[in-house]
Design an enzyme around this catalytic site. Structure first.
Site, short mmCIF file in Angstrom:
data_model
loop_
_atom_site.label_atom_id
_atom_site.label_comp_id
_atom_site.label_asym_id
_atom_site.label_seq_id
_atom_site.Cartn_x
_atom_site.Cartn_y
_atom_site.Cartn_z
N ASP A 172 3.24 -23.63 42.01
CA ASP A 172 3.99 -22.98 43.10
C ASP A 172 4.42 -24.00 44.16
O ASP A 172 4.18 -25.21 44.03
CB ASP A 172 3.09 -21.88 43.69
CG ASP A 172 3.86 -20.64 44.12
OD1 ASP A 172 5.07 -20.75 44.37
OD2 ASP A 172 3.24 -19.57 44.24
N ASP B 271 11.12 -14.40 45.06
CA ASP B 271 10.26 -13.48 44.30
C ASP B 271 10.93 -12.14 44.03
O ASP B 271 11.53 -11.53 44.93
CB ASP B 271 8.97 -13.20 45.07
CG ASP B 271 8.02 -14.39 45.05
OD1 ASP B 271 8.42 -15.47 44.57
OD2 ASP B 271 6.89 -14.23 45.53
N TRP C 94 11.44 -21.59 43.44
CA TRP C 94 12.37 -20.54 43.89
C TRP C 94 13.84 -20.98 43.91
O TRP C 94 14.64 -20.47 44.71
CB TRP C 94 11.94 -20.03 45.28
CG TRP C 94 10.46 -19.88 45.43
CD1 TRP C 94 9.64 -19.17 44.59
CD2 TRP C 94 9.62 -20.44 46.44
NE1 TRP C 94 8.34 -19.27 45.03
CE2 TRP C 94 8.30 -20.02 46.16
CE3 TRP C 94 9.86 -21.24 47.55
CZ2 TRP C 94 7.21 -20.40 46.95
CZ3 TRP C 94 8.78 -21.61 48.34
CH2 TRP C 94 7.48 -21.19 48.04
N GLY C 95 14.19 -21.95 43.08
CA GLY C 95 15.57 -22.41 43.04
C GLY C 95 15.93 -23.40 44.13
O GLY C 95 17.08 -23.86 44.19
C1 GLA Z 1 4.80 -17.21 45.25
C2 GLA Z 1 5.36 -17.12 43.82
C3 GLA Z 1 4.91 -15.81 43.20
C4 GLA Z 1 3.40 -15.72 43.19
C5 GLA Z 1 2.85 -15.89 44.60
C6 GLA Z 1 1.34 -16.05 44.61
O1 GLA Z 1 5.37 -16.25 46.09
O2 GLA Z 1 6.74 -17.22 43.83
O3 GLA Z 1 5.42 -15.68 41.89
O4 GLA Z 1 2.88 -16.73 42.34
O5 GLA Z 1 3.40 -17.05 45.23
O6 GLA Z 1 0.83 -16.20 45.91
#
Ligand code: GLA
Length: 372
Positions: free
Chosen positions: A131, A195, A174-175
């Site tokens: 992440d 997300d 996230w791009g």
């Molecule tokens: C981010 C990621 C999610 C998830 C959460 C966990 O938001 O993009 O997919 O893994 O963290 O905290």
């Protein structure tokens, strides 16, 4: 050593804890979900990765600096879950983060990349989602977010490769910094958007996680997907209750056409017949897993109706027609798909030969076109 690009010839399929359970996870849930994947027949259809998301670590590292599972929620440890997964013919995935803490505030891999990769390899982990929260940008003065992402994902990628264990690396930034342009060198899938939330459309919130907003971004990126590396528009929400079954069929069909990872996000221990019929559609899964590995291209769109065409390994094509609007509509997809001839509807199994198609609001029809 460099990352193994043969590891992910088709998009990964499985289950991830986050969409349904958030941080509230434990080893009983993981074990029961493994059993449910097998008993429901989903594993046999290809859903073999059981991916543990955020929430598994103890709040502090061990005295030697290693990540440790939360002793209350994972008393048997992660290695035992990996052994259990492998005994059932499944694979185990885990989660960390490039920064100092995960998005949920638990210890993450910044400065511990080698140690964490070795820990995961010693547990026989098969898949790591990494992440992008709490990254210390102050340690990289003058560098763009894209450059920092290349450095930090590069570190974990190399550390994983050096363990010698084949481990899929899922980049989750996230791009930001256009990972589709560079992440194929470092990992096997890369998030293209923020997300997902379990909603079809959220007009006032803009592009923030609803199905339409994610589709708009991801559908443009078809040139970047292919065997070994995939655009990741985030995990499935099918079965979580925020959309209608029509919208869930659209969600699943679009993800199959866009060669997206198919990571179930509902509680598979209590899978409904409707959800099982959607995510268990063998013909749609076959499109997603087609060995040619092409993401569908949007060949035409007008007034909220989108036509997607995905070339297939047998020389045929998959064709999807998506009505994003709130009204019934009609369109003739075949005017844009030369030489289609007789086609098979992959939701109903019916054979059809051309002509105007009617679509309900939010509906997606999908056909398979035989080779010419
Ligand atoms: C981010 C990621 C999610 C998830 C959460 C966990 O938001 O993009 O997919 O893994 O963290 O905290």
């Amino acid at each position: 050593m460099v990352m193994d690009s043969t590891l992910c010839p088709t998009p990964p399929m499985g289950f991830n804890t986050w969409n349904r359970f958030g941080m509230d996870i434990n080893e009983t849930l993981i074990s029961e979900t493994m059993d449910a994947l097998v008993a429901s027949g989903l594993a046999e259809l290809g859903y073999v990765y059981l991916n543990i998301d955020d929430g598994w670590m103890a709040p502090e590292r061990s005295a030697s600096g290693a990540l440790v599972p939360d002793p209350a929620r994972f008393p048997g440890g992660i290695r035992r879950l990996a052994d259990r997964a492998h005994g059932l013919g499944l694979k185990l995935g885990i989660y960390s983060d490039c920064g100092r803490k995960t998005c949920g505030g638990l210890p993450a891999s910044y400065g511990h990349e080698r140690q964490d990769a070795e820990t995961f390899a010693s547990w026989d982990i098969d898949y790591l989602k990494q992440d992008w929260c709490n990254v210390p940008f102050e340690d990289f003065p003058g560098q763009s977010e894209r450059q920092v992402a290349q450095i930090l994902y590069g570190r974990i990628s190399e550390a994983l490769a050096d363990t010698g264990r084949p481990i899929i690396l899922s980049l989750c930034n996230w791009g930001h910094g256009e990972p589709w342009e560079w992440a194929r060198e470092l990992g096997h899938l890369w998030r293209t958007t923020g997300d997902i939330v379990d909603a079809y459309h959220r007009p006032r919130s803009g592009w923030s996680g609803d199905l339409l907003g994610i589709f708009d971004v991801n559908v443009e990126l078809d040139a970047f997907a292919g065997p070994g590396g995939w655009n990741d528009p985030d995990m499935l929400e099918v079965g979580n209750g925020g959309m209608t079954d029509e919208e869930y069929r659209t969600h699943f069909a679009l993800w199959c056409l866009m060669a997206a990872p198919l990571l179930l996000g509902c509680d598979v221990r209590t899978l409904s017949a409707e959800t099982g019929a959607i995510v268990g559609n063998r013909d749609l899964i076959a499109l997603n897993q087609d060995p040619l590995g092409r993401q569908a291209q949007r060949v035409w769109h007008a007034a909220g109706v989108h036509l997607l065409v995905k070339p297939l390994a047998d020389g045929g094509r998959a064709v999807g027609l998506f009505n994003q609007t709130d009204a019934r509509t009609a369109a003739d997809p075949w005017a844009h798909v030369p030489g289609a001839g007789t086609v098979r509807d992959l939701w109903t199994g019916a054979t059809e030969s051309g002509g105007t198609v009617e679509l309900a609001p939010h509906q997606t029809r999908v056909w398979r076109v035989a080779p010419r």
